[in-house]
Design a protein around this motif. Structure first.
Motif, mmCIF file in Angstrom:
data_model
loop_
_atom_site.group_PDB
_atom_site.id
_atom_site.type_symbol
_atom_site.label_atom_id
_atom_site.label_comp_id
_atom_site.label_asym_id
_atom_site.label_seq_id
_atom_site.Cartn_x
_atom_site.Cartn_y
_atom_site.Cartn_z
ATOM 1 N N GLY A 100 0.814 -1.210 0.000
ATOM 2 C CA GLY A 100 0.000 0.000 0.000
ATOM 3 C C GLY A 100 0.844 1.254 0.000
ATOM 4 N N ALA A 101 1.949 1.227 0.756
ATOM 5 C CA ALA A 101 2.836 2.395 0.798
ATOM 6 C C ALA A 101 3.449 2.664 -0.574
ATOM 7 C CB ALA A 101 3.933 2.184 1.842
ATOM 8 N N LYS A 102 3.783 1.590 -1.299
ATOM 9 C CA LYS A 102 4.344 1.752 -2.637
ATOM 10 C C LYS A 102 3.291 2.314 -3.600
ATOM 11 C CE LYS A 102 8.551 0.299 -2.013
ATOM 12 N NZ LYS A 102 9.704 1.243 -2.161
ATOM 13 N N LEU A 103 2.052 1.836 -3.475
ATOM 14 C CA LEU A 103 0.988 2.366 -4.324
ATOM 15 C C LEU A 103 0.755 3.843 -4.032
ATOM 16 C CD1 LEU A 103 -1.322 2.207 -6.333
ATOM 17 C CD2 LEU A 103 -2.777 1.310 -4.499
ATOM 18 N N TYR A 104 0.736 4.200 -2.757
ATOM 19 C CA TYR A 104 0.554 5.606 -2.371
ATOM 20 C C TYR A 104 1.634 6.491 -3.008
ATOM 21 C CZ TYR A 104 1.039 9.731 0.633
ATOM 22 O OH TYR A 104 1.170 11.002 1.107
ATOM 23 N N LYS A 105 2.872 6.051 -2.928
ATOM 24 C CA LYS A 105 3.983 6.833 -3.481
ATOM 25 C C LYS A 105 3.827 6.994 -4.993
ATOM 26 C CE LYS A 105 9.029 7.010 -3.746
ATOM 27 N NZ LYS A 105 10.302 6.326 -3.399
ATOM 28 N N TYR A 117 -5.430 3.577 -11.440
ATOM 29 C CA TYR A 117 -5.239 3.760 -9.994
ATOM 30 C C TYR A 117 -6.435 3.206 -9.219
ATOM 31 C CZ TYR A 117 -3.692 5.833 -5.623
ATOM 32 O OH TYR A 117 -3.266 6.002 -4.316
ATOM 33 N N TRP A 118 -7.640 3.425 -9.737
ATOM 34 C CA TRP A 118 -8.831 2.871 -9.077
ATOM 35 C C TRP A 118 -8.742 1.349 -9.005
ATOM 36 C CZ3 TRP A 118 -12.665 4.431 -6.107
ATOM 37 C CH2 TRP A 118 -13.789 3.614 -5.959
ATOM 38 N N GLU A 119 -8.311 0.735 -10.103
ATOM 39 C CA GLU A 119 -8.153 -0.724 -10.112
ATOM 40 C C GLU A 119 -7.065 -1.152 -9.129
ATOM 41 O OE1 GLU A 119 -8.529 -4.700 -10.813
ATOM 42 O OE2 GLU A 119 -9.907 -3.076 -11.348
ATOM 43 N N ALA A 120 -5.986 -0.378 -9.047
ATOM 44 C CA ALA A 120 -4.915 -0.696 -8.097
ATOM 45 C C ALA A 120 -5.426 -0.637 -6.657
ATOM 46 C CB ALA A 120 -3.740 0.265 -8.284
ATOM 47 N N LEU A 121 -6.274 0.348 -6.364
ATOM 48 C CA LEU A 121 -6.861 0.430 -5.020
ATOM 49 C C LEU A 121 -7.659 -0.829 -4.696
ATOM 50 C CD1 LEU A 121 -8.139 4.136 -4.911
ATOM 51 C CD2 LEU A 121 -6.277 3.161 -3.558
ATOM 52 N N GLN A 122 -8.403 -1.334 -5.670
ATOM 53 C CA GLN A 122 -9.212 -2.532 -5.421
ATOM 54 C C GLN A 122 -8.311 -3.751 -5.206
ATOM 55 O OE1 GLN A 122 -12.187 -1.253 -4.941
ATOM 56 N NE2 GLN A 122 -11.298 0.561 -5.916
#
Length: 468
Positions: free
Chosen positions: A238-243, A277-282
């Protein structure tokens, strides 16, 4: 007019062309036209079609023009000071061009520089996903398992042998399995396909991190049965996705809204990047749910227990209702069917502190909260200030006084005083405000037997985390 011998990049810039990889070809074309007898005026006119249209600009909204609802009642001077800081932060957040409304919960407290969405904050935006508004701890969430008549101590002992708190992940040979389909989905998504993100997804399955994350064992007042609750987010993946999300959002902010605060940069939801990004969140949500489930299942088996039911909910995430994107930072969705896998009875979980019950609630979908309820008790002051207020009382002494009769364990072996009950807002006051603002109906309380937390972490780990 004096004859021009050669045209340079300075000429192109003066004519409105932005420097970039297209410059060499433009210069060659311009000077070819010059050699054929063209004048700077005619060449400028001919090259004008190569100037891309200026990006659409989004100005800050006037301060105070977008209202936000306050679902909070301060009870003393500390809470007045806290609320004033939260208001200041939200007033700045509400100036973000995409924002159409917001709210703060009873557990609201500041979470960074002015203009950063506070903990207990909700922000509604049009066609925009703001990575900074779900924070780096994406999908921080809770899961509950009803373990029937299992002995609470046996469950807590089993959990201590299973779960993992603190830095890093599980060593090779002790890792929990991650679905190959999920890992392949990570690799197919541009926000999650880095080697490091996939590696962390494998290593950190079955881990809980540090801070206010916990594993709690208690007894339901309604049924008398033993219940286990876990609290953690998406860890390294999650931290990597946030960055990665913040980097894309920042590129958009610089082009389209340079006056907007960096922490409130956004990705247009209808853009290719926004959809990815929406798909990555899911996918991160799926990973996090699996992480909870793996700890619950392993603990259940180690305790020789049986799980009667299990449900979960997140409180650091982005939700979509119609064409509105709702960002909850430490705010729990409180409307029926907020996700396809939401509890069919509409229940969610709100922990208060290690010495108080975990609340099982049913949301009210209040308009004044944009459909959210709080995620916990929140803080009236910083962790550092709490340590100062303890004075000469040691963390061990404070723990004994504040959690008498409870089995509280710290994975590191050292008490984290910033997680003691006294570091949080009074539980009774938060409960009263949940009811007063009609944010949720309390349907059960899980009274504590004990819990496990990370404890005080080595300084090198805290520094490393701040760089993630």
């Amino acid at each position: 007019m004096e004859k021009t011998d050669i045209l340079t990049g300075h000429d192109l810039t003066a004519w409105g062309h932005d420097p970039g990889p297209q410059f060499p070809a433009l210069l060659e074309r311009a000077n070819t036209l010059l050699e054929k007898g063209g004048t700077p005026e005619t060449i400028r006119a001919e090259l004008a079609s190569a100037i891309p249209p200026k990006p659409e600009q989004f100005a800050l909204l006037p301060k105070g023009s977008i209202p936000f609802h306050e679902n909070i009642t301060p009870a003393d001077e500390d809470e007045e000071v806290n609320l004033a800081k939260v208001r200041e932060a939200m007033l700045a957040v509400m100036q973000t061009p995409t924002v159409i409304g917001g709210a703060i919960m009873p557990d609201a407290c500041p979470a960074g520089p002015v203009g950063t969405i506070p903990v207990g904050g909700v922000v509604a935006a049009h066609n925009a996903i703001h990575p900074g508004m779900h924070s780096a701890d994406i999908c921080c969430s809770l899961m509950m398992s009803d373990l029937g008549d299992a002995d609470p101590k046996t469950v807590l002992d089993a959990a201590a042998s299973v779960t993992h708190f603190g830095p890093g992940g599980r060593p090779q040979g002790q890792r929990f399995t991650v679905s190959l389909d999920l890992l392949d989905a990570f690799r197919d998504n541009p926000f999650l396909n880095s080697k490091k993100t996939v590696q962390l997804a494998q290593e950190q399955m079955g881990t809980q991190g540090d801070g206010n994350h916990f594993l709690f064992v208690g007894v339901s007042r309604q049924t008398g049965r033993t219940v286990m609750v876990t609290h953690h987010g998406s860890r390294g993946p999650g931290a990597k996705l946030y960055k990665a999300g913040m980097e894309v959002a920042e590129r958009f902010r610089r082009r389209h809204s340079p006056q907007a605060l960096k922490q409130n940069a956004w990705i247009p939801a209808d853009s290719e990047e926004g959809q990815a990004y929406w798909e990555a969140l899911q996918l991160i949500r799926k990973w996090t749910k699996t992480n909870h489930h793996s700890i619950h299942q392993a603990t259940t088996e180690a305790a020789g227990a049986t799980s009667r039911e299990r449900f979960w909910n997140e409180h650091n995430f982005v939700f979509k209702r119609g064409d509105v994107y709702l960002h909850g930072k430490g705010a729990t969705p409180a409307w029926s069917g907020f996700a396809p896998d939401a509890d069919p009875h509409g229940r969610t979980l709100i922990p208060l502190n290690m010495a108080e019950p975990v609340l099982v609630v049913r949301g009210r979908d209040s308009a004044d909260s944009w459909g959210f309820s709080p995620h916990g008790a929140g803080r009236n002051w910083s962790r550092t200030e709490h340590m100062r207020r303890l004075g000469t009382t040691t963390p061990t002494e404070a723990l004994a006084a504040e959690t008498k009769g409870l089995d509280v364990r710290f994975h590191s072996g050292k008490v984290d005083a910033s997680e003691l009950p006294s570091s949080y807002k009074p539980a009774a006051a938060v409960e009263a405000q949940i009811e007063a603002f009609d944010l949720a109906e309390i349907v059960d309380r899980i009274d504590p037997y004990g819990c496990i937390m990370a404890g005080e972490m080595p300084r090198f780990f805290r520094k490393r985390k701040s760089r993630d």
